[in-house]
Scaffold this motif. Structure first.
Motif, PDB file in Angstrom:
ATOM      1  N   TYR A 397       0.821  -1.892   0.486  1.00  0.00           N
ATOM      2  CA  TYR A 397      -0.234   0.290  -0.226  1.00  0.00           C
ATOM      3  C   TYR A 397       0.757   1.032   0.098  1.00  0.00           C
ATOM      4  O   TYR A 397       0.156   2.577  -0.191  1.00  0.00           O
ATOM      5  N   TRP A 398       2.373   1.151   0.526  1.00  0.00           N
ATOM      6  CA  TRP A 398       3.009   2.213   0.660  1.00  0.00           C
ATOM      7  C   TRP A 398       3.420   2.717  -1.289  1.00  0.00           C
ATOM      8  O   TRP A 398       3.653   2.656  -1.600  1.00  0.00           O
ATOM      9  N   ILE A 399       2.694   4.303  -0.848  1.00  0.00           N
ATOM     10  CA  ILE A 399       3.898   5.019  -2.241  1.00  0.00           C
ATOM     11  C   ILE A 399       5.093   6.680  -1.721  1.00  0.00           C
ATOM     12  O   ILE A 399       4.291   6.982  -1.278  1.00  0.00           O
ATOM     13  N   GLY A 442       9.053  12.860   1.764  1.00  0.00           N
ATOM     14  CA  GLY A 442       6.728  11.951   2.461  1.00  0.00           C
ATOM     15  C   GLY A 442       6.941  11.248   1.459  1.00  0.00           C
ATOM     16  O   GLY A 442       7.560  10.829   0.109  1.00  0.00           O
ATOM     17  N   GLY A 443       5.507  10.341   1.959  1.00  0.00           N
ATOM     18  CA  GLY A 443       4.762   9.561   0.936  1.00  0.00           C
ATOM     19  C   GLY A 443       3.461   9.278   1.586  1.00  0.00           C
ATOM     20  O   GLY A 443       3.078   9.752   3.077  1.00  0.00           O
ATOM     21  N   TYR A 444       2.336   7.742   1.480  1.00  0.00           N
ATOM     22  CA  TYR A 444       1.734   7.705   2.040  1.00  0.00           C
ATOM     23  C   TYR A 444       1.318   6.117   2.221  1.00  0.00           C
ATOM     24  O   TYR A 444       1.886   5.903   1.007  1.00  0.00           O
ATOM     25  N   LEU A 445       0.271   5.809   2.364  1.00  0.00           N
ATOM     26  CA  LEU A 445      -0.656   4.043   2.457  1.00  0.00           C
ATOM     27  C   LEU A 445      -1.881   4.983   1.209  1.00  0.00           C
ATOM     28  O   LEU A 445      -2.601   5.376   1.788  1.00  0.00           O
ATOM     29  N   ILE A 446      -2.108   4.189  -0.005  1.00  0.00           N
ATOM     30  CA  ILE A 446      -2.895   4.376  -0.894  1.00  0.00           C
ATOM     31  C   ILE A 446      -3.968   3.855  -0.815  1.00  0.00           C
ATOM     32  O   ILE A 446      -4.607   3.655   0.793  1.00  0.00           O
ATOM     33  N   GLY A 447      -5.318   4.416  -0.887  1.00  0.00           N
ATOM     34  CA  GLY A 447      -6.770   3.642  -1.012  1.00  0.00           C
ATOM     35  C   GLY A 447      -7.336   2.206  -0.860  1.00  0.00           C
ATOM     36  O   GLY A 447      -8.034   1.849   0.298  1.00  0.00           O
ATOM     37  N   ASN A 448      -6.578   2.219  -1.616  1.00  0.00           N
ATOM     38  CA  ASN A 448      -6.908   0.738  -1.898  1.00  0.00           C
ATOM     39  C   ASN A 448      -6.002  -0.249  -3.266  1.00  0.00           C
ATOM     40  O   ASN A 448      -5.931  -0.108  -4.112  1.00  0.00           O
ATOM     41  N   LEU A 449      -6.141  -1.609  -2.586  1.00  0.00           N
ATOM     42  CA  LEU A 449      -5.647  -2.403  -4.009  1.00  0.00           C
ATOM     43  C   LEU A 449      -6.745  -3.764  -4.468  1.00  0.00           C
ATOM     44  O   LEU A 449      -6.260  -4.666  -2.972  1.00  0.00           O
ATOM     45  N   GLN A 450      -6.396  -3.935  -5.385  1.00  0.00           N
ATOM     46  CA  GLN A 450      -6.528  -4.616  -6.063  1.00  0.00           C
ATOM     47  C   GLN A 450      -6.315  -5.094  -6.930  1.00  0.00           C
ATOM     48  O   GLN A 450      -4.812  -4.551  -7.889  1.00  0.00           O
ATOM     49  N   ASP A 475       9.594   4.869  10.002  1.00  0.00           N
ATOM     50  CA  ASP A 475       9.453   5.605   9.058  1.00  0.00           C
ATOM     51  C   ASP A 475       8.609   5.602   7.862  1.00  0.00           C
ATOM     52  O   ASP A 475       8.810   7.100   7.818  1.00  0.00           O
ATOM     53  N   GLN A 476       7.778   4.943   8.079  1.00  0.00           N
ATOM     54  CA  GLN A 476       6.111   5.515   7.267  1.00  0.00           C
ATOM     55  C   GLN A 476       5.577   6.232   7.910  1.00  0.00           C
ATOM     56  O   GLN A 476       5.030   7.467   7.132  1.00  0.00           O
TER      57      GLN A 476
END
Length: 520
Positions: A397-399, A442-450, A475-476
């Motif tokens: 999920y990390w971007i 910087g970064g974030y966790l995406i909203g969804n993964l399929q 770190d995230q």
């Protein structure tokens, strides 16, 4: 200590151990709690009816810290004949004359350090006294200090107004506070279901009450919603899985069978069968477990989580969440609108918000479950799920700018156990806005993964709760906060924190939301 730090203590660490006992919910009086708290009848005596009609307290109660439904009113006991377990004082050791103030100030002097921490409510009280002293010191000296005084008074007045509005939204059942309604708009005549107590909507209210030292309403909320868990509800001849928590409930007053002069209060839960869109509340049970742990940490009253019925409720929720299914991923597979974003928003699948709550609830449950032979298999499955879930979210999920460059170089249609592009993500689906928007730091966790789909939108609750629950690595977590700081204008600006960024527009909005005007 700031309020944010106090919240983190409640949710993730130690808290004070000031608490009370209520015979209605004690282990020795479980029968009393079940028989009389679930049905509370009152006689329609003229004095009682006039009082209730005059004060409009049939549903929402009276204002005041820790005050009961009929705390200061002298009413014929026959008006509440079926609510025999209700006491005049809502907190043990407090009389109606003493009030919460005296009890709280006396106990505030007894600081109880736990892991180096002290009572959060004591800290808040100390801060309030400190602010009052500062106002007295600054007043009447010079212009700059006068401005500071005005600013502090303004903050206090806003906070007082907020607490007044919050207490006006409180819902009472059998004379005891049980929650707060979702919304209270005196200018709106179409209330829909906003006059109900929502599980997820009460969480911030519950945390506020815990920080204020008002534990009774949170305790009542936890135990009464637990009683609603096992109710059988159907929609089109189908019943939801055992252990599902309701999305909301409402206190209704209905005529008592066999008596034309009496009524009773009942709790009417909604599991989604009457909700707009008919969506099941996947997050309700997860929030309930999180609030249960927060109550124990803040109040020190661990007797609630140790009750047999509460332990059973936790297990039912866990079994519903970790049951075997068709999914190959450790994340929870849900439909659109099954969480805080309860309208169609294109989050069906494995939305980050649900996964963050799931991870947090698993951690809380592991801590609260009593070690016994019947829990061994459940705890083993829980631990295995925690490991797999945390790895899945942190890895896939990390971007950030580095991961974005990796996606651009992905090979597609890979068939092997060691494929780099495991979900067959096509680089062409990367939105143009993301390339320009994501900062170098910087970064974030995406909203969804399929499979073959990554939702690159930034969802605030999922990311922030991943930081709070340590689902994101250290770190995230720092990178998420760095991104929020760098993109403050986009994510916050002059308005409250945006739920989702960027907003959907035009044809994309029509397709994803179904032209829902509430998601414009």
């Amino acid at each position: 200590m700031g309020t944010s730090e106090a919240v983190l203590q409640i949710l993730c660490g130690a808290g004070p151990r000031l608490f009370y006992s209520n015979p209605c919910f004690s282990k020795s009086n479980s029968r009393c709690a079940f028989e009389f708290h679930f049905k509370c009848s009152r006689r329609r005596a003229s004095s009682c009816s006039q009082f209730l009609k005059r004060s409009s307290m049939l549903q929402y109660g009276v204002r005041g810290i820790g005050s009961g439904f009929l705390r200061n009113a002298k009413i014929d006991p026959s008006c509440l004949q079926h609510c025999k377990c209700q006491r005049d004082e809502s907190v043990g050791g407090i009389t109606s004359e003493d009030g919460v103030g005296t009890w709280f100030v006396d106990n505030a002097k007894k600081l109880n350090p736990i892991n180096g921490m002290v009572n959060a409510s004591n800290i808040l009280e100390f801060q309030e006294l400190k602010q009052e002293n500062e106002v007295m010191t600054f007043n009447g000296t010079n212009g700059a200090l006068g401005d500071t005084t005005f600013h502090k008074v303004s903050i206090d007045s806003i906070e007082d107004e907020a607490w007044e509005l919050l207490r006006e939204s409180m819902v009472y059942y059998c004379g005891s506070p049980i929650g707060t309604i979702a919304a209270k708009d005196p200018t709106s005549s179409n209330t829909l279901n906003y006059d109900q107590v929502f599980i997820r909507d009460f969480i911030p209210s519950g945390i506020a009450f815990l920080l204020k030292g008002e534990y009774e309403i949170v305790r009542n909320f936890i135990l009464h919603t637990l009683q609603l868990q096992s109710w059988e509800k159907t929609m089109d001849c189908h019943s939801p899985g055992q252990g599902l928590m309701p999305a909301s409930f409402k206190v209704r007053t209905v005529p008592l069978d066999g008596d034309d002069y009496a009524t009773e209060e009942v709790l009417d839960p909604d599991f989604g069968e009457a909700a707009i869109g008919r969506v099941a509340p996947v997050d309700s049970g997860l929030w309930w477990i999180i609030l249960l742990r927060a109550y124990g940490k803040c109040s020190g009253d661990l007797s609630v989580q140790e009750r047999v019925d509460v332990q059973t409720g936790i297990k039912m929720i866990l079994k519903l969440c970790i049951a075997d299914g068709f999914d190959m991923f450790p994340t929870l597979l849900v439909t659109d609108g099954s969480c805080m974003i309860d309208r169609r928003m294109g989050i069906h699948g494995h939305p980050l918000e649900i996964q963050a709550l799931f991870y947090s609830a698993l951690l809380c449950a592991r801590e609260m479950l009593a070690p016994e032979d019947g829990s061994a298999d459940l705890l083993r499955a829980l631990n295995n799920r925690l490991v797999a879930l945390s790895f899945h979210i942190r890895e896939y999920y990390w971007i950030d700018s580095k991961k974005l460059n990796e996606i651009y170089r992905y090979k597609t249609e890979e068939y092997s156990y060691d494929a780099v592009n495991k979900f067959n993500i096509y680089p062409d689906q990367i939105s143009p806005w993301l390339v320009e928007w994501i900062p170098n730091k910087g970064g974030y966790l995406i909203g969804n993964l399929q499979p073959a789909h990554m939702d690159f939108r930034f969802f605030s609750l999922g990311n922030l709760w991943s930081v709070v629950s340590s689902l994101a690595t250290a770190d995230q977590s720092h990178a998420i906060l760095d991104l929020i700081e760098a993109k403050w204008v986009d994510l916050v600006a002059d308005m409250p924190f945006k739920i989702c960024y960027p907003a959907l527009e035009g044809r994309e909005w029509q397709i994803i939301t179904g032209s829902d005007p509430k998601n414009t």
